[in-house]
Design a protein around this motif. Structure first.
Motif, PDB file in Angstrom:
ATOM      1  N   SER A 188       5.966  -1.717   1.810  1.00  0.00           N
ATOM      2  CA  SER A 188       7.650  -1.640   1.396  1.00  0.00           C
ATOM      3  C   SER A 188       8.316  -0.395   1.372  1.00  0.00           C
ATOM      4  CB  SER A 188       8.038  -2.426   0.028  1.00  0.00           C
ATOM      5  OG  SER A 188       7.460  -1.528  -1.054  1.00  0.00           O
ATOM      6  N   ASP A 189       7.380   0.555   1.038  1.00  0.00           N
ATOM      7  CA  ASP A 189       8.074   1.925   0.838  1.00  0.00           C
ATOM      8  C   ASP A 189       9.160   2.014  -0.175  1.00  0.00           C
ATOM      9  OD1 ASP A 189       8.272   4.746   1.365  1.00  0.00           O
ATOM     10  OD2 ASP A 189       9.836   4.372   2.702  1.00  0.00           O
ATOM     11  N   TRP A 190       9.104   0.821  -1.031  1.00  0.00           N
ATOM     12  CA  TRP A 190      10.506   0.851  -2.139  1.00  0.00           C
ATOM     13  C   TRP A 190      10.480   2.322  -2.801  1.00  0.00           C
ATOM     14  CZ3 TRP A 190       9.923  -3.417  -6.607  1.00  0.00           C
ATOM     15  CH2 TRP A 190      11.485  -3.284  -7.238  1.00  0.00           C
ATOM     16  N   ILE A 230      -0.904  10.260   4.353  1.00  0.00           N
ATOM     17  CA  ILE A 230       0.133  11.141   4.796  1.00  0.00           C
ATOM     18  C   ILE A 230       1.505  10.320   5.175  1.00  0.00           C
ATOM     19  CG2 ILE A 230       0.592  12.863   6.365  1.00  0.00           C
ATOM     20  CD1 ILE A 230      -2.254  13.633   6.952  1.00  0.00           C
ATOM     21  N   HIS A 231       2.537  11.135   4.768  1.00  0.00           N
ATOM     22  CA  HIS A 231       3.833  10.267   5.364  1.00  0.00           C
ATOM     23  C   HIS A 231       3.862  11.281   6.825  1.00  0.00           C
ATOM     24  CE1 HIS A 231       4.970   9.281   1.357  1.00  0.00           C
ATOM     25  NE2 HIS A 231       6.279   8.748   1.736  1.00  0.00           N
ATOM     26  N   ALA A 232       3.999  10.589   7.825  1.00  0.00           N
ATOM     27  CA  ALA A 232       3.581  10.851   9.240  1.00  0.00           C
ATOM     28  C   ALA A 232       4.575  10.385  10.319  1.00  0.00           C
ATOM     29  CB  ALA A 232       2.289  10.707   9.865  1.00  0.00           C
ATOM     30  N   ASP A 272       1.336   6.815   7.450  1.00  0.00           N
ATOM     31  CA  ASP A 272       2.364   6.144   6.837  1.00  0.00           C
ATOM     32  C   ASP A 272       3.796   6.259   7.537  1.00  0.00           C
ATOM     33  OD1 ASP A 272       0.081   5.658   5.236  1.00  0.00           O
ATOM     34  OD2 ASP A 272       1.390   4.549   3.722  1.00  0.00           O
ATOM     35  N   HIS A 273       4.557   5.436   7.880  1.00  0.00           N
ATOM     36  CA  HIS A 273       5.767   5.370   8.445  1.00  0.00           C
ATOM     37  C   HIS A 273       5.692   5.422  10.319  1.00  0.00           C
ATOM     38  CE1 HIS A 273       8.966   6.172   5.809  1.00  0.00           C
ATOM     39  NE2 HIS A 273       8.299   7.078   5.196  1.00  0.00           N
ATOM     40  N   LEU A 274       5.431   6.316  11.009  1.00  0.00           N
ATOM     41  CA  LEU A 274       4.915   6.422  12.288  1.00  0.00           C
ATOM     42  C   LEU A 274       6.224   5.911  13.423  1.00  0.00           C
ATOM     43  CD1 LEU A 274       1.565   4.605  12.005  1.00  0.00           C
ATOM     44  CD2 LEU A 274       2.116   6.919  12.144  1.00  0.00           C
ATOM     45  N   SER A 307       0.860  -1.106   0.029  1.00  0.00           N
ATOM     46  CA  SER A 307       0.047  -0.001  -0.076  1.00  0.00           C
ATOM     47  C   SER A 307       0.731   1.360  -0.054  1.00  0.00           C
ATOM     48  CB  SER A 307      -0.953   0.013   1.110  1.00  0.00           C
ATOM     49  OG  SER A 307      -0.295   0.032   2.366  1.00  0.00           O
ATOM     50  N   HIS A 308       2.125   1.238  -0.232  1.00  0.00           N
ATOM     51  CA  HIS A 308       3.055   2.553  -0.045  1.00  0.00           C
ATOM     52  C   HIS A 308       4.289   2.065  -0.986  1.00  0.00           C
ATOM     53  CE1 HIS A 308       4.696   6.088   2.380  1.00  0.00           C
ATOM     54  NE2 HIS A 308       5.474   5.629   1.596  1.00  0.00           N
ATOM     55  N   THR A 309       4.387   2.774  -2.128  1.00  0.00           N
ATOM     56  CA  THR A 309       5.527   2.460  -2.947  1.00  0.00           C
ATOM     57  C   THR A 309       5.914   3.650  -3.515  1.00  0.00           C
ATOM     58  OG1 THR A 309       4.951   1.500  -5.006  1.00  0.00           O
ATOM     59  CG2 THR A 309       4.902   0.208  -3.531  1.00  0.00           C
ATOM     60  N   HIS A 310       7.179   3.707  -3.959  1.00  0.00           N
ATOM     61  CA  HIS A 310       7.561   4.854  -4.983  1.00  0.00           C
ATOM     62  C   HIS A 310       8.408   4.482  -6.061  1.00  0.00           C
ATOM     63  CE1 HIS A 310       7.289   8.047  -1.417  1.00  0.00           C
ATOM     64  NE2 HIS A 310       7.215   6.929  -0.834  1.00  0.00           N
ATOM     65  N   ILE A 311       7.850   3.413  -6.700  1.00  0.00           N
ATOM     66  CA  ILE A 311       8.640   2.534  -7.695  1.00  0.00           C
ATOM     67  C   ILE A 311       8.854   3.316  -9.103  1.00  0.00           C
ATOM     68  CG2 ILE A 311       8.363   0.361  -6.501  1.00  0.00           C
ATOM     69  CD1 ILE A 311       6.139  -0.222  -8.857  1.00  0.00           C
ATOM     70  N   VAL A 344       1.443   3.245  -6.050  1.00  0.00           N
ATOM     71  CA  VAL A 344       2.570   4.013  -6.691  1.00  0.00           C
ATOM     72  C   VAL A 344       2.589   5.431  -6.580  1.00  0.00           C
ATOM     73  CG1 VAL A 344       4.232   3.921  -8.604  1.00  0.00           C
ATOM     74  CG2 VAL A 344       3.036   1.909  -8.306  1.00  0.00           C
ATOM     75  N   LYS A 345       3.319   6.054  -6.166  1.00  0.00           N
ATOM     76  CA  LYS A 345       3.250   7.654  -5.840  1.00  0.00           C
ATOM     77  C   LYS A 345       3.953   8.472  -6.947  1.00  0.00           C
ATOM     78  CE  LYS A 345       3.320   6.763  -0.900  1.00  0.00           C
ATOM     79  NZ  LYS A 345       1.873   7.002  -0.460  1.00  0.00           N
ATOM     80  N   SER A 346       3.599   9.290  -7.018  1.00  0.00           N
ATOM     81  CA  SER A 346       4.632  10.487  -7.781  1.00  0.00           C
ATOM     82  C   SER A 346       5.338  10.983  -6.727  1.00  0.00           C
ATOM     83  CB  SER A 346       3.664  11.559  -8.521  1.00  0.00           C
ATOM     84  OG  SER A 346       2.927  12.254  -7.475  1.00  0.00           O
TER      85      SER A 346
END
Ligand SMILES: [Zn+2]
Length: 410
Positions: free
Chosen positions: A319-321, A246-248, A268-270, A76-80, A145-147
């Motif tokens: 994964s936050d890849w 949110i990246h939090a 996300d993060h925490l 649920s969280h990647t930057h690929i 996938v995030k921009s």
């Protein structure tokens, strides 16, 4: 109609609570199981022989070796989607260089921004598709996938276009998220607030008009955007009907409170969430998404997943890849490592990368193997599900099915 089986065990992940701790004994396990599907939908999950008797006309896809079946993983969280590579930064970090020293030598996120800006939408599609191949091999059937690596109006739209093109071409589902608010572009001539205002007035409407994303993300952190700036931005995003994530609390707390205020899908993060943040998150419907890949990549503390679960949160693991802080891009390995440090049960880990991750993406049609859900599932070459976490990612999926089709076989 098609029956696939028999499987030594089928873990349905059904009938489990959305929030809070889980014990392995709570897992529904069907031994000698089969799964009946029609096109991309599950019709039944039951004992293999019983399914054959009940549906004698169904085609049978026979599984010849001992395998355990479970829902396809959801990351649920990647930057690929990014240009270039940051191996040099990583080496500098291993040599004790600070974030600032790395940035000053031409590395850091800005180097990724420059390399991403130099790519076309087609290039970005190809890069994303290449990374998706690895996701599939490792059992992921849905990935966000995030921009956020172009940080200019045209560049960010180009990234979203690349992600959407990749989604059309690849066999799994990619969920795009707009992260233009990753940080203020170095070459933007104005304040953080003015940068965000530009995203709101010039990028949001284009994203809506071209249906490029439904989700807005922001990095709330001292090095990126303050809680006050995030408050403005998320209020605008909400007004325009976007879903929020949110990246939090990655290095300092504050972001998770905003996530709760705006009823974000996930925070996300925490890593730096304290007792107060954990308690607030537990009372909310915000999914607490932890990203062990970033802790491993940066050599920093893990998010308090055990505390979050004990307090009653819905915990997802992703994964936050990304090329900077989490280059490994292996969800199962990272989740298994987090489990040893945070004392998570197999049930908690598997829930966090299936149905609880689906909740973080607001997807109610996957992550559980029951009637009417999507036929997205994966099998591992073992007769006992406990081997999956035990091997810490080294036991890889034997087969991956997406929408009822076998898309990968070892
Ligand atoms: Zn991230």
């Amino acid at each position: 109609m098609k029956i696939i089986g028999p499987f030594a065990q089928i873990l349905t992940l059904a009938n489990l609570p959305l929030k809070g701790k889980l014990k392995d004994e709570q897992l529904e396990i069907i031994t000698d199981g089969g799964i009946l599907i029609e096109n991309d939908i599950i019709l039944a999950v039951d004992n293999f022989q019983e399914l054959i008797q009940k549906f004698p006309t169904a085609e049978v896809e026979k599984i010849e070796t001992e395998q355990v079946l479970l829902p396809g993983f959801i990351d649920s969280h990647t930057h690929i989607c990014f240009g270039g590579n940051r191996a040099k930064d990583f080496a500098m970090r291993l040599n004790g260089k600070t974030y600032l020293e790395i940035a000053e030598s031409g590395g850091g996120i800005w180097s990724t921004v420059q390399q991403t800006r130099a790519k076309t939408a087609d290039d970005l599609k190809d890069i994303t598709l290449k990374n998706v191949e690895k996701l599939i091999r490792k059992g992921t059937t849905t990935a966000e996938v995030k921009s956020g690596y172009a940080l200019s109006i045209d560049g960010e739209l180009k990234m979203l276009e690349g992600i959407n093109l990749a989604n059309q071409e690849c066999e799994i589902d990619l969920i795009p998220t707009f992260l233009g608010a990753h940080m203020k572009a170095k070459d933007f001539n104005g304040t953080n607030k003015e940068y965000l205002e530009q995203l709101v007035s010039e990028v949001f409407p284009k994203i809506k008009a071209d249906k490029l994303a439904n989700r807005i993300d922001i990095f709330v952190e001292q090095s990126a955007f303050s809680v006050e700036e995030g408050d403005y931005y998320l209020n605008e995003a909400k007004k325009q009907g976007f879903q929020i994530t949110i990246h939090a609390d990655q290095f300092t707390s504050g972001g998770s409170e905003l996530a709760i205020k705006y009823n974000a899908l996930s925070a996300d993060h925490l890593e730096f969430s304290g007792e107060k943040e954990v308690a607030y998150l537990a009372q909310s419907d915000v999914v607490a998404t932890v990203l062990p890949g970033a802790s491993i990549g940066l050599g920093m503390q893990y998010a308090p997943a055990r505390q979050l679960l004990d307090a009653g949160c819905c915990v997802s693991i992703a994964s936050d890849w990304n090329p900077g802080s989490a280059p490994m891009g292996d969800l199962l390995t990272q989740a298994s490592i987090l489990a040893t440090f945070q004392k998570l049960s197999s049930a908690e880990v598997l829930a966090a990368i299936t149905y609880r991750a689906a909740k973080a993406l607001d997807l109610s049609d996957r992550g559980i193997l029951t009637k009417d859900m999507k036929a997205d599932f994966i099998s591992f070459p073992t007769s006992n599900f406990q081997n999956i976490i035990y091997h810490q990612g080294q036991l890889e999926p034997e087969n991956v099915w997406k929408n009822g089709n076998l898309i990968h076989s070892k």
